[in-house]
Enzyme design. Sequence first.
Site, PDB file in Angstrom:
ATOM      1  CB  SER A 168      -2.458  -5.070  -1.914  1.00 27.35           C
ATOM      2  OG  SER A 168      -3.588  -4.953  -2.823  1.00 27.35           O
ATOM      3  CG  HIS A 182      -0.690  -1.070  -1.271  1.00 30.22           C
ATOM      4  ND1 HIS A 182       0.199  -0.340  -1.435  1.00 30.22           N
ATOM      5  CD2 HIS A 182      -1.028  -1.781  -2.462  1.00 30.22           C
ATOM      6  CE1 HIS A 182       0.555  -0.297  -2.688  1.00 30.22           C
ATOM      7  NE2 HIS A 182      -0.252  -1.019  -3.471  1.00 30.22           N
ATOM      8  CG  ASP A 205      -3.297  -2.059  -5.271  1.00 30.53           C
ATOM      9  OD1 ASP A 205      -2.072  -1.249  -5.602  1.00 30.53           O
ATOM     10  OD2 ASP A 205      -3.348  -2.912  -4.759  1.00 30.53           O
ATOM     11  CG  MET A 238      -5.628  -0.630 -10.717  1.00 32.88           C
ATOM     12  SD  MET A 238      -5.155  -2.402 -11.216  1.00 32.88           S
ATOM     13  CE  MET A 238      -4.593  -3.132  -9.967  1.00 32.88           C
ATOM     14  CG  HIS A 263      -0.006   1.803  -6.347  1.00 29.57           C
ATOM     15  ND1 HIS A 263       0.416   0.479  -6.408  1.00 29.57           N
ATOM     16  CD2 HIS A 263       0.669   2.344  -7.107  1.00 29.57           C
ATOM     17  CE1 HIS A 263       1.287   0.295  -7.489  1.00 29.57           C
ATOM     18  NE2 HIS A 263       1.391   1.599  -7.960  1.00 29.57           N
ATOM     19  CG  MET A 301      -1.072   1.439 -10.521  1.00 27.56           C
ATOM     20  SD  MET A 301      -1.476  -0.174 -10.069  1.00 27.56           S
ATOM     21  CE  MET A 301      -2.173   0.207  -8.482  1.00 27.56           C
ATOM     22  CG  MET A 325       5.211  -1.050 -10.140  1.00 30.88           C
ATOM     23  SD  MET A 325       3.880  -1.179  -8.713  1.00 30.88           S
ATOM     24  CE  MET A 325       3.134  -2.780  -9.123  1.00 30.88           C
ATOM     25  N   GLY A 334      -1.491  -3.731 -12.724  1.00 26.00           N
ATOM     26  CA  GLY A 334      -2.828  -4.050 -13.038  1.00 26.00           C
ATOM     27  C   GLY A 334      -3.676  -5.237 -12.470  1.00 26.00           C
ATOM     28  N   GLY A 358      -1.893 -11.267  -7.702  1.00 25.99           N
ATOM     29  CA  GLY A 358      -1.710 -12.601  -7.795  1.00 25.99           C
ATOM     30  C   GLY A 358      -0.774 -12.939  -8.766  1.00 25.99           C
ATOM     31  CG  ASP A 394       2.664  -3.244  -5.209  1.00 26.02           C
ATOM     32  OD1 ASP A 394       2.098  -4.305  -4.999  1.00 26.02           O
ATOM     33  OD2 ASP A 394       1.957  -2.275  -5.696  1.00 26.02           O
ATOM     34  N   GLY A 395       4.155  -6.323  -5.637  1.00 25.49           N
ATOM     35  CA  GLY A 395       3.841  -7.512  -6.662  1.00 25.49           C
ATOM     36  C   GLY A 395       4.596  -8.709  -6.275  1.00 25.49           C
ATOM     37  N   GLY A 396       3.693  -9.782  -6.190  1.00 23.56           N
ATOM     38  CA  GLY A 396       4.252 -11.144  -6.169  1.00 23.56           C
ATOM     39  C   GLY A 396       4.830 -11.358  -4.905  1.00 23.56           C
ATOM     40  N   GLY A 449      -0.663  -8.817  -1.313  1.00 20.56           N
ATOM     41  CA  GLY A 449      -1.993  -8.935  -1.540  1.00 20.56           C
ATOM     42  C   GLY A 449      -2.521 -10.508  -1.527  1.00 20.56           C
TER      43      GLY A 449
HETATM   44  C1  DX5 Z   1      -0.748  -4.457  -8.771  1.00 21.89           C
HETATM   45  C2  DX5 Z   1      -1.027  -3.922  -7.482  1.00 21.89           C
HETATM   46  C3  DX5 Z   1      -0.172  -4.358  -6.241  1.00 21.89           C
HETATM   47  C4  DX5 Z   1      -1.245  -6.125  -6.162  1.00 21.89           C
HETATM   48  C5  DX5 Z   1      -0.248  -6.815  -5.360  1.00 21.89           C
HETATM   49  O1  DX5 Z   1      -0.789  -3.669  -9.830  1.00 21.89           O
HETATM   50  O2  DX5 Z   1      -0.220  -2.509  -7.321  1.00 21.89           O
HETATM   51  O3  DX5 Z   1      -0.616  -3.892  -5.042  1.00 21.89           O
HETATM   52  O4  DX5 Z   1      -2.257  -5.817  -5.657  1.00 21.89           O
HETATM   53  O5  DX5 Z   1      -1.055  -8.042  -5.086  1.00 21.89           O
HETATM   54  P1  DX5 Z   1      -0.047  -9.389  -5.064  1.00 21.89           P
HETATM   55  O6  DX5 Z   1       0.677  -9.114  -3.853  1.00 21.89           O
HETATM   56  O7  DX5 Z   1      -1.082 -10.549  -5.152  1.00 21.89           O
HETATM   57  O8  DX5 Z   1       0.682  -9.590  -6.068  1.00 21.89           O
HETATM   58 ZN    ZN Z   2       0.064  -1.456  -5.588  1.00 19.24          ZN
END
Ligand code: DX5
Ligand code: ZN
Length: 224
Positions: free
Chosen positions: A13, A38, A40, A42, A71, A73, A142, A147, A150, A180-182, A202
């Site tokens: 990401s 990826h 993101d 928003m 992606h 959002m 997710m 949002g 990290g 996706d996420g963490g 990310g």
């Molecule tokens: C969160 C995003 C993710 C995010 C992932 O809303 O959709 O793609 O950037 O980042 P990490 O891997 O740092 O959680």
């Molecule tokens: Zn994402």
Amino acid sequence: MTTHAQKIKLSPSILSADFARLGEQVAEVTRAGADYIHVDVMDGHFVPNITIGPAVVAAIRPHTTLPLDVHLMIESPEKYIKQFAQAGANIITFHIEACADAHHVVEEIKKLGVKAGVSVKPGTPLDSISEILPSLDLVLVMTVEPGFGGQLFMENVLPKIARLRDEIDRKGLAAELEVDGGINATTAPKAVKAGARVLVAGAAVFNAKQTVQEAVQALRESLG
Ligand code: DX5
Ligand code: ZN
């Protein structure tokens, strides 16, 4: 490396990349062996953050030959899919929570020659996508509240990933299962064990502690 690990795709990401040199960072992660990029998007409404739009997707397009995994959002995703497709998106994923007629949005995405994905937030049940699942190229589960980059991986989403893997396999569906996420070297193997086949990362890829190359390698090695 196990056969399992070979099939796992990485979708770094760019949310955690250095935006002042985004083209370079995209090229770097491409050279490091990523499978997708990826992106993101928003809008400050669907999520409490604002990131990037179609102009940035168009700007990074020449810096990689990899598929751009966009992606969304955002509210009313149907209003923007054409712009993202024209900017060079190869996969467009929108949130099931953000639209009333997901079938229509999926059809519109496919008509533009782009792969269609649907995403569910951690608390959204799989029931909400079961009807549309056979039409999808990708499902994005997710593992944080969307949002921000990290955040910490939510372990309590693992059973949902496993149930979705089972449903996709049992019905012989084509949808790729992305999480996706963490995601990092500790959580990646757990997500894969539960059934994920595409990992978004990310902060684990773009950080001050490692080069992008080292970070991608560490993620791959964590998968055995
Ligand atoms: C969160 C995003 C993710 C995010 C992932 O809303 O959709 O793609 O950037 O980042 P990490 O891997 O740092 O959680
Ligand atoms: Zn994402």
